[in-house]
Enzyme design. Sequence first.
Site, mmCIF file in Angstrom:
data_model
loop_
_atom_site.group_PDB
_atom_site.id
_atom_site.type_symbol
_atom_site.label_atom_id
_atom_site.label_comp_id
_atom_site.label_asym_id
_atom_site.label_seq_id
_atom_site.Cartn_x
_atom_site.Cartn_y
_atom_site.Cartn_z
ATOM 1 C CG ASP A 1 -2.029 -0.988 1.097
ATOM 2 O OD1 ASP A 1 -2.746 -1.201 2.069
ATOM 3 O OD2 ASP A 1 -2.166 -1.560 -0.001
ATOM 4 C CG LEU B 1 -21.352 -31.441 12.743
ATOM 5 C CD1 LEU B 1 -22.593 -31.146 11.920
ATOM 6 C CD2 LEU B 1 -21.745 -31.758 14.180
ATOM 7 C CD GLU C 1 -30.483 -28.180 14.540
ATOM 8 O OE1 GLU C 1 -29.501 -27.698 13.939
ATOM 9 O OE2 GLU C 1 -30.626 -28.110 15.764
ATOM 10 C CE LYS D 1 -22.716 -31.274 7.796
ATOM 11 N NZ LYS D 1 -22.034 -30.370 6.876
ATOM 12 C CG ASP E 1 -23.451 -27.287 0.984
ATOM 13 O OD1 ASP E 1 -22.435 -27.053 1.658
ATOM 14 O OD2 ASP E 1 -23.423 -27.788 -0.143
ATOM 15 C CD GLU F 1 -23.347 -23.596 7.294
ATOM 16 O OE1 GLU F 1 -23.133 -23.579 8.530
ATOM 17 O OE2 GLU F 1 -22.604 -24.175 6.487
ATOM 18 C CE1 TYR G 1 -25.907 -23.884 11.118
ATOM 19 C CE2 TYR G 1 -24.898 -24.511 13.199
ATOM 20 C CZ TYR G 1 -24.784 -24.140 11.872
ATOM 21 O OH TYR G 1 -23.556 -24.035 11.305
ATOM 22 C CE LYS H 1 -27.007 -29.375 15.879
ATOM 23 N NZ LYS H 1 -27.263 -27.948 15.684
ATOM 24 C CE LYS I 1 -21.387 -34.098 5.246
ATOM 25 N NZ LYS I 1 -20.011 -33.960 4.842
ATOM 26 C CB CYS J 1 9.122 -40.812 -17.921
ATOM 27 S SG CYS J 1 9.005 -39.255 -17.037
ATOM 28 C CB CYS K 1 13.035 -37.975 -18.546
ATOM 29 S SG CYS K 1 12.652 -39.549 -17.783
ATOM 30 C CB CYS L 1 9.927 -41.884 -14.201
ATOM 31 S SG CYS L 1 11.459 -41.239 -14.884
ATOM 32 C CB CYS M 1 13.131 -37.614 -14.439
ATOM 33 S SG CYS M 1 11.439 -37.331 -14.948
HETATM 34 P P1 AMP Z 1 -18.456 -30.449 8.331
HETATM 35 O O1 AMP Z 1 -18.001 -29.171 7.707
HETATM 36 O O2 AMP Z 1 -18.874 -31.493 7.346
HETATM 37 O O3 AMP Z 1 -17.521 -30.959 9.387
HETATM 38 O O4 AMP Z 1 -19.804 -30.124 9.098
HETATM 39 C C1 AMP Z 1 -19.835 -29.189 10.135
HETATM 40 C C2 AMP Z 1 -20.480 -27.947 9.632
HETATM 41 O O5 AMP Z 1 -21.838 -28.171 9.296
HETATM 42 C C3 AMP Z 1 -20.566 -26.898 10.679
HETATM 43 O O6 AMP Z 1 -19.359 -26.173 10.769
HETATM 44 C C4 AMP Z 1 -21.661 -26.020 10.159
HETATM 45 O O7 AMP Z 1 -21.109 -25.018 9.337
HETATM 46 C C5 AMP Z 1 -22.479 -26.919 9.240
HETATM 47 N N1 AMP Z 1 -23.895 -27.024 9.596
HETATM 48 C C6 AMP Z 1 -24.900 -26.821 8.731
HETATM 49 N N2 AMP Z 1 -26.094 -26.982 9.321
HETATM 50 C C7 AMP Z 1 -25.842 -27.285 10.622
HETATM 51 C C8 AMP Z 1 -26.688 -27.561 11.743
HETATM 52 N N3 AMP Z 1 -28.027 -27.567 11.631
HETATM 53 N N4 AMP Z 1 -26.094 -27.834 12.915
HETATM 54 C C9 AMP Z 1 -24.737 -27.844 13.033
HETATM 55 N N5 AMP Z 1 -23.894 -27.588 12.004
HETATM 56 C C10 AMP Z 1 -24.443 -27.315 10.798
HETATM 57 ZN ZN ZN Z 2 11.053 -39.279 -16.069
#
Ligand code: AMP
Ligand code: ZN
Length: 669
Positions: free
Chosen positions: A36, A82, A112, A114, A116, A171, A223, A286, A310, A404, A407, A422, A428
């Site tokens: 800067d 988790l 709950e 999850k 994303d 989230e 959550y 939970k 999952k 390879c 090389c 290789c 190489c």
């Molecule tokens: P992972 O990243 O796969 O280890 O999962 C954990 C992450 O799930 C946490 O850091 C949260 O960001 C996310 N998450 C999303 N929904 C929930 C929920 N209802 N309760 C707890 N964690 C959640």
């Molecule tokens: Zn090589």
Amino acid sequence: MNLIQKNIEKLRDELHQHNYYYYVLDKPLISDFDFDMKLKQLNDLENKFPEFNDDNSPTKRVGGVVVKRFNSIIHKYPMYSLDNSYSKEDLEDWNQRLNKNLEVTDFKFLCELKFDGVSINLTYDNGVLINAVTRGDGIQGDDVTENIKTIKTIPLKLKGSYPDKFQIRGEIIIDKNDFIKMNKNRISEGLEPYMNPRNTASGSLKLQDSSEVAKRPLKCFLYQIVTEDNNFKTQNEYLINALDWGFNISNTYKLCNNLNEVIKFINFWEKERLELNFDIDGIVIKVDNLNFQKQLGHTSKYPRWSIAYKYKTEQVSTKLLSVSYQVGRTGAVTPVANLESVLLGGTYVKRASLHNQDQINKLDLYFDDQVFIEKGGEIIPKIVGIDLNKRNPSSKKIKFIENCPSCGQNLIRNESESQHYCLNVNYCPTQIKGRIQHFISRKAMDINGIGNETIDLLYSNGLILNCADLYELQREDLISLERMADKSIDNIFIGLEESKKINFERVLFALGIRYVGQTVAKKLAREFKTIDLLISKTYDDLLLVDEIGERISESIIDFFNNEFNMELINRLREFGIQFQINVIDEPTNDVLSDYIFVISGVFETKSRDELKKIIEKNGGKVSTSITSKTNFLLGGNNIGPSKIEKAKSIGLSIISENDLSNLIESKLL
Ligand code: AMP
Ligand code: ZN
């Protein structure tokens, strides 16, 4: 050219180069502050002497404005991830563990979605939002409060009767329809569309200008409450109350009396999730009772009272365009599938790893095949099957290459191994460069000032053929190279000089002996103390060392039998590289290995030297000046004002003796 013009040109060149290192290579050579300052200097000169105007000056580019870092804040309560489950059986196992640990069976589950997105931790004191911090590495995250304040679903002031002090986690997401709208706008403006809602949400939080963040359609579902207040008994109560205080709690959660009800909930959302206006990647289950949660506690990675379920990952089909082969620093050759770009789980995929020949054979892969790909736990997707109906009858089976690609040497595959190699270790080009790049890497010799591109450049100009050559570089050699400014050259020499202090176990790792990773290197260094003793050992001697098996012993013996390697070691030793353990600087653990500290000021209980030792004993690094790589300024009383200013200008956290102990303790948990 007069001197002013010369100076202006010089500044422009330097800044162009720093831009490149910062944005393209992601390896800044100077701190944001220094950058800067230089930019400001140039700007001032240009304003003063408009006759030397240049429309391509770094001051005229948007990219010329460096992104400031955020303050990092240590989480009061670590943000764990988790544990994952993928089947009914996994959940039953978890339930059994709960039964055993709690010695009761009549507990309830709160299920709950999850979400994303990106997780965020909000702190409220007396009903007012104090700060918002990203998860970061779970121990400390970025302070993004200003950006978070622009999100309308996050209350700045609460209503009702809430605990005095608490944190709440949630989230940050972008709804699907908002995301599509956003991308339509971008396309109509001739801009690249964003990849997926999650990355866009995460990128938005890191924007410098909060008025820009305000334009993004971010939302937040909350959550999880974390507090020492114990007025509440269950997660369910928390969610009901948090809604009253003004938080955006999704009404999709459900209290379940037993595992069967949990599984019903999971099955219901498996189909229903496709109808949601946002992405979820599973269900979070939970234990509802907070006392039980406390009893169960957590492991070093995740709470025992919660688990994620999952959903099976999405699969798509696309066309195999070609297979390319990558040579690693140990000579291992990995095949990679190049694919017709396809959208999978929100990102465009163009490549998939094929691992080795067996994998290709197992898939029975042909050129031009239509393949099914899936994302596993890793970022790189894998090919899981082939659509045989679409195979072109005239296409040929993929045959693993015999030579390879770097090389040309014949590749060898041992019967006991799945990888092709290789064996042209000494000549190489890809292996040579790979080894030097490994040598300088952060976990090895950590040579600041030299990046992978620099190694490429030095190698292709014939200046280095191995890592010892680095220490023979002369200033004149470097000056003639393209893209090398004085400052970068200085940094190279400083980095090389600093590397002479790197301890033996890391030097051993840096040598790049096959199968000798960080842990094995540490073991060997501690066992034998000096490289000479290690070299003198026979295959059988090595086998006696705990955790050293046949594969590793053989590889070590091979390595020292190679005269190139021995010469390399001797030369490195002459340049002053550490080849024996130094008892004083031997770390007792490495919980701070990701952090660089600067210590300044006068401390209450310990001397600066003692603090330095504590940091080093825990694997951290201490440096004398603040740069963009510094993670913490450990500050006592009377810190120099220039240090404070510099720390502030680059958004560096200033921590106390106490914070340091807390940091180490939380990492040791
Ligand atoms: P992972 O990243 O796969 O280890 O999962 C954990 C992450 O799930 C946490 O850091 C949260 O960001 C996310 N998450 C999303 N929904 C929930 C929920 N209802 N309760 C707890 N964690 C959640
Ligand atoms: Zn090589």
